[in-house]
Write an enzyme that holds these catalytic residues in place. Structure first.
Site, mmCIF file in Angstrom:
data_model
loop_
_atom_site.group_PDB
_atom_site.id
_atom_site.type_symbol
_atom_site.label_atom_id
_atom_site.label_comp_id
_atom_site.label_asym_id
_atom_site.label_seq_id
_atom_site.Cartn_x
_atom_site.Cartn_y
_atom_site.Cartn_z
ATOM 1 N N GLN A 161 0.654 -1.120 -0.021
ATOM 2 C CA GLN A 161 -0.038 -0.005 -0.020
ATOM 3 C C GLN A 161 0.922 1.271 0.030
ATOM 4 O OE1 GLN A 161 -3.537 0.315 -0.339
ATOM 5 N NE2 GLN A 161 -2.940 -1.417 -0.985
ATOM 6 N N HIS A 218 1.726 3.059 -3.443
ATOM 7 C CA HIS A 218 0.627 3.866 -4.140
ATOM 8 C C HIS A 218 0.860 5.226 -4.135
ATOM 9 C CE1 HIS A 218 -2.502 1.222 -5.215
ATOM 10 N NE2 HIS A 218 -2.623 0.521 -4.274
ATOM 11 N N GLU A 226 -9.331 0.725 5.229
ATOM 12 C CA GLU A 226 -9.673 0.463 3.837
ATOM 13 C C GLU A 226 -9.188 -0.990 3.807
ATOM 14 O OE1 GLU A 226 -8.748 1.352 -0.839
ATOM 15 O OE2 GLU A 226 -7.303 2.214 0.554
ATOM 16 N N HIS A 227 -8.075 -1.448 3.927
ATOM 17 C CA HIS A 227 -7.778 -2.864 3.932
ATOM 18 C C HIS A 227 -7.515 -3.449 5.454
ATOM 19 C CE1 HIS A 227 -6.670 -1.400 -0.057
ATOM 20 N NE2 HIS A 227 -7.278 -2.423 -0.476
ATOM 21 N N ASP A 235 -6.614 -7.067 -4.337
ATOM 22 C CA ASP A 235 -6.514 -6.061 -5.372
ATOM 23 C C ASP A 235 -6.628 -6.350 -6.654
ATOM 24 O OD1 ASP A 235 -6.288 -3.946 -3.837
ATOM 25 O OD2 ASP A 235 -4.040 -3.509 -4.109
ATOM 26 N N HIS A 248 -55.426 13.486 1.518
ATOM 27 C CA HIS A 248 -54.869 12.119 1.597
ATOM 28 C C HIS A 248 -55.797 11.026 2.460
ATOM 29 C CE1 HIS A 248 -50.969 13.718 0.773
ATOM 30 N NE2 HIS A 248 -50.389 12.480 1.229
#
Length: 849
Positions: free
Chosen positions: A677, A680, A746-747, A780, A839
């Site tokens: 990671q 990235h 996230e992971h 991934d 109504h």
């Protein structure tokens, strides 16, 4: 606003007096091969076919304000030269040939005309939408200058037709030409005039009045001359000695007042012997005045005197303060050290006879340059160099802004939860601040441009940001196999193709199992049946980033669930490569998932095209996909615009991984997962939560991180992201999972004994990777789960992308007469309670009550 006229310098030489007078009120238009003094403001006119793009750029780098070029050359300059520096050279016959791309990639047009047709110029102005300068044949007149100014156009006058003498049938006094559009709203015909200081950042010195005669004298003499309402012509400094050199004269946007930018000499502008009628100047201007005064009469032996006389002392102080500024951490420290550095820097300038005005001019010249140096530090100042920050002891560096050294170990910062205060624990959970409001303000002009101009804006912005010239922004099927004419450009490696095929099959199998195909039917009351059924979102846009890495995997993760869900239209948006093509891997995925179009655009402009549609790009109903801050801000902007009627998958931030590891974990496996990671981007969020790790095990993990990172091609990115990353020491799995659930990564990777038994305790995470042989990279690419996951803590509220992300759910109800007899009175009672008579009536009319 544009000056009322420009002066065309032909091959014939002009008198110095005329050139100097012109420099005070307008710019010169000169041929690209003409040499003029650098202090004169000039536009470069290219009407010679032999002049190429590089020559134009060189002229702009050399200080020319703008370039006036023909259509063919302008097309080669779009995306390289800013629109604010580019004019089109046209005649009335080729105005209609200007493509949309160029109309919005220039700031103006120089129009050659045989005669001046005001109506034609107005219509051309509407079409071109920018400043127009008119170069007619024949002798100009002040009335013509005024007529053109009234419609926002300006006249180009050959220098030979301008003079500093009286206006005649063949020549116009420069002052008369400048003053032609100026109108006074005062009964005495005078013009309010603001005097500003040239070397002091345009600070206001005072307010006076000017007459046409005084302005003309100022233009010619270069001295401050005004009109006193009591005493007539007032030549500033004639008796006091506080004279002015006029640098520039401008009129305001309403053409009824003036600004004189001057260099003030003597005691100052004000009759009270102050620099300004509004009080003393402050800031850098005051510092410069003080230093100049001390240079003239600083007491012998004083510190300032020593600085002016001892060049080595001054040099040492500048280097010392620069070093301290680089080491400063807080805002207050940075401001304090910067002010010291500016003081000594300005002392150096004043000692050399230079001042703020010279610095401003140098900055302006640099700002005009089109070509840029790489901006790398010289070897002795680069990290590791003899003069770098690492060469001498330094203050501790905070974790949020590390200074990294290539020779230093690549390591993370360690925190023990057992000894960490509660406030510090809260800080550990925070991500970098995403200033979404600031980013949305930045992307809004881009989004608006694409919404308004469609493909023309897309082509312009792609040329500007990606430096790619495209004929059309959208590619249509078939995407594979490529046509024989482009086979080389779109060559797909067989091994990559086979890998994509396997990943596609796995991802499709897992996402096909998620589809909500069966309607939910519930009888809530006898005779009252409620149901819910799923339908695909008709049109979806899939954003596939193309910045620091090619991401066909993202195209898979978004395209497969869209295909499985049955979306009627799939549009993939991805930035083009330098030659305008799309990576063959992404195109192959587009073929597999049945994409209907591929938009060759990135950033906010791609998001806008998907949200609103263009002439060639279909509008979509929902936008998916990760991206940088510009993409994320654009997605947030368009989802809140009711005109777009578009939704998005989720907010997105930098990639994240949180690894929980105990003493039985494999150090090399743990390090590899962290680095997967970290590569990235420099803002990737990487956290290792250690469970009762021994010092030896932790040291082994850190050594592996350093070793593996140095073997990576993206080591520079990894070095910075790892330096910002954390090791959290915990006592047991319960404490580790509690921290993870609060962090909501996230992971989440579980390098724990009996990891599978602990998954039930995971409350917040995008995706979980269980056990030592489940690397995050499998998720991934090819295991089957989706890698488009919530970041920045949004795993508390959002799911990752799945098949149902591409579906919407519709409810229905069916009621029998008997069912309404049971339910109707309840509905009528509640409607009456809310005061909604219609109504209640819709029930009663059916039941006859």
């Amino acid at each position: 606003m544009a000056p009322p006229f420009l002066a065309l310098l032909d091959s014939e030489p002009a008198e110095d007096g005329v050139l100097h007078a012109l420099s005070r009120v307008t710019s010169l238009v000169v041929k690209s091969n003409q040499a003029v003094p650098n202090h004169l403001s000039r536009y470069i006119l290219v009407d010679d076919a032999s002049v190429d793009r590089d020559q134009v750029i060189a002229a702009l780098d050399d200080g020319a304000e703008k370039a006036i070029v023909p259509l063919t050359l302008a097309k080669k300059l779009v995306g390289i030269v800013p629109a604010s520096r580019l004019f089109l050279l046209l005649d009335t016959a080729n105005v209609s040939a200007v493509p949309d791309l160029l109309r919005h990639a220039v700031c103006g047009v120089l129009l050659k005309m045989l005669g001046v047709d005001i109506d034609l110029i107005q219509s051309i102005s509407t079409f071109v939408g920018s400043t127009i300068y008119v170069l007619p044949t024949g002798n100009p007149s002040t009335s013509l200058i005024a007529k053109l100014a009234a419609i926002g156009a300006s006249l180009v006058i050959p220098v030979q037709q301008l003079t500093t003498d009286a206006t005649s049938q063949t020549q116009i006094h420069i002052g008369d030409a400048f003053l032609a559009p100026l109108i006074s709203d005062r009964s005495d015909g005078l013009f309010p005039t603001v005097i500003t200081s040239h070397p002091e950042g345009g600070k206001a010195l005072g307010l006076v009045y000017s007459s046409r005669e005084s302005v003309k004298e100022s233009i010619v003499s270069g001295k401050g001359v005004y009109q006193s309402r009591k005493h007539g012509m007032w030549r500033k400094g004639e008796t006091s000695g506080a004279t002015q050199d006029v640098i520039q004269i401008r009129m305001d946007c309403d053409s009824d007042s003036l600004e004189f930018r001057v260099v003030q000499h003597g005691a100052g502008f004000c009759h009270l012997n102050r620099p300004s009628c509004f009080g003393d100047v402050d800031g850098l201007s005051a510092l410069e005045r003080t230093l100049k005064a001390r240079l003239a009469d600083a007491p012998e032996g004083s510190y300032t005197s020593r600085l002016f006389k001892d060049n080595m002392l001054l040099r040492a102080k500048i280097m010392e303060e620069a070093d301290e500024l680089c080491r400063a951490e807080s805002k207050e420290e940075i401001v304090f050290e910067a002010s010291d550095l500016i003081y000594f820097t300005l002392t150096r300038c004043v000692a050399a006879g230079a001042g703020m005005g010279d610095i401003e001019q140098a900055l302006n010249r640099k700002a005009r340059k089109i070509t840029r140096r790489p901006g790398n530090a010289k070897p002795q100042w680069a990290p590791g160099g003899e003069n770098s920050l690492q060469a001498t002891p330094q203050k501790p560096i905070v974790a949020d802004s590390p200074v990294v050294d290539a020779d230093e170990p690549i390591c993370m910062r360690t925190v023990d939860l057992a000894t960490t205060a509660q406030e510090e624990k809260k800080r550990l959970l925070k991500r970098p601040v995403l200033r979404s409001d600031e980013m949305i303000a930045k992307v809004k002009p881009i989004v608006d441009d694409v919404r308004e101009r469609g493909d023309a804006a897309l082509l312009y912005l792609t040329a500007k940001f990606d430096k790619v010239q495209l004929e059309a922004p959208v590619l249509l099927p078939p995407f594979y196999p490529p046509p024989s004419s482009a086979a080389g450009k779109y060559q797909l490696d067989h091994a990559v193709k086979d890998a994509i095929d396997i990943a596609y099959a796995n991802v499709r199998k897992f996402h096909a199992a998620q589809i909500d195909g069966k309607a939910l039917v519930v009888e809530t009351t006898p005779g009252v049946t409620c149901s819910r059924f799923a339908r695909p979102i008709a049109r979806v846009g899939l954003y596939v980033p193309g910045g620091t890495a090619i991401l066909p995997s993202t195209a898979l993760m978004l395209g497969v669930p869209a295909q499985v869900a049955g979306c009627e239209q799939i549009v993939i948006a991805t930035p083009p490569r330098p030659d305008g093509s799309i990576s063959p891997e992404v195109l192959y995925v587009a073929h597999l998932v049945g994409a209907h179009a591929v938009l060759r655009a990135g950033g906010a402009q791609a998001v806008s095209a998907l949200a609103y549609g263009t002439q060639t790009c279909p509008k979509v109903d929902k936008i998916f996909g990760p991206g940088n801050q510009w993409v994320t801000a654009a997605k947030m902007l368009v989802q809140n615009d009711t005109e777009a009627l578009v939704s998005i998958d989720m907010p997105a931030g930098p990639s994240e991984v949180l690894v929980i590891a105990d003493d039985g974990s494999h150090p090399a496996f743990v390090a590899a997962d962290l680095l997967s990671q970290a590569e990235h981007g420099v803002d990737s969020q990487v956290v290792l939560v250690g469970v009762a790790l021994s010092d030896a095990k932790l040291a082994a993990m850190e050594a592996e991180v350093d070793k593996q990172a140095r073997a990576l091609s993206r080591v520079d990115i990894v070095r910075e992201s790892i330096s910002r990353s954390l090791i959290i020491k915990t006592q047991n799995p319960e404490e580790a999972l509690q921290f993870s659930n609060e962090y909501a990564p996230e992971h989440l990777i579980l390098h724990l004994r009996d990891a599978s038994t602990l998954v039930d305790r995971v409350k917040n995470a995008g995706s979980v990777f269980v056990g030592p042989y489940t690397p995050e990279s499998c998720g991934d690419y090819a295991s089957g789960t989706n890698h488009t996951l919530p970041t920045n803590g949004y795993a508390r509220q959002f799911s990752g992308v799945n098949t149902q992300s591409f579906q919407k759910h519709i409810t229905s109800q069916e009621i029998t007469k008997e069912g309404l007899e049971k339910l109707g009175p309840v509905v009528a009672t509640l409607a009456d309670c809310e005061g909604l008579q219609a109504h209640a009536n819709a029930v009663r009319i059916r039941l006859g009550i």
